[in-house]
Design a protein around this motif. Structure first.
Motif: not given
Length: 207
Positions: A198, A39, A191, A41, A194-195
């Motif tokens: 990101r 990410t 993914k 982050q 989590l997109r």
């Protein structure tokens, strides 16, 4: 600064994982590191983080989300000139406007003259070459979608700590999923989850 895991050992046990405290902690730290790497982050709340960003454009994007600005967590923005190192405090709603993590440089709040020195001779409505920002960011409570991914990754790590492809004992045979070999990796479903968290790649200079 070491960031804390994105889920707790209690969460991991509730998800059905078993193991020693040390094994659970390691699995959570490894899973959290993979999520943060993907990410880009920190995710957990960080106070008064100071970074230096390249300027030169009209819009400045602060790289860590979400931005937290209140009485206890001020946003400080300082423009830095090339070579001379002259610094200029930029004030919100006077020198720039803010929407989310985007800081848009406005025009001078008063007519510039040569007596003002820098930034008299730079392009108007454009950030200086370098910007030093002190800001707070992240979530007080980690979003559930992120927690779910971390717990899933950690459980996969615990299920195959020796990175085995297959176990055979007498008539019993077990084949591990490929994602668990070489330590658990993010799947496509992970993914996708989590997109939304990101961010794109930014150039950041640490002071």
């Amino acid at each position: 600064m070491a960031l804390p895991p994105l889920a707790t050992a209690a969460d991991l046990r509730d998800a059905g994982a078993t193991g020693t405290d040390a094994a659970l902690d390691l699995a959570l730290r490894r899973a959290s590191a993979r999520v943060r790497r993907y990410t880009r982050q920190d995710i957990t709340f960080v106070e008064n983080d100071t970074i230096t960003l390249p300027g030169g454009g009209k819009v400045l994007w602060l790289p860590q989300y979400p931005l937290v600005v209140d009485g206890a967590h001020p946003l400080t923005v300082v423009e830095i000139a090339d070579f001379s190192g002259v610094e200029w405090d930029a004030i919100e709603n006077r020198d720039y406007s803010r929407i989310g993590n985007e800081l848009t440089r406005g025009y001078p709040w008063q007519a510039p003259t040569r007596l003002m020195g820098w930034p008299w001779n730079r392009a108007q409505g454009v950030w200086a070459p370098k910007i030093r920002v002190t800001y707070s960011h992240g979530y007080a409570e980690v979003p559930e979608d992120i927690v779910d991914v971390v717990l899933d990754l950690a459980t996969m790590n615990l299920a195959n700590p020796e990175n085995l492809r297959q176990i055979s004992i007498d008539d019993y045979q077990r084949t591990f999923a490929s994602e668990t070999i070489g330590s658990a990796a993010l799947t496509r479903d992970h993914k996708d989850a989590l997109r939304p968290f990101r961010r794109p790649v930014f150039s950041v200079v640490t002071p």
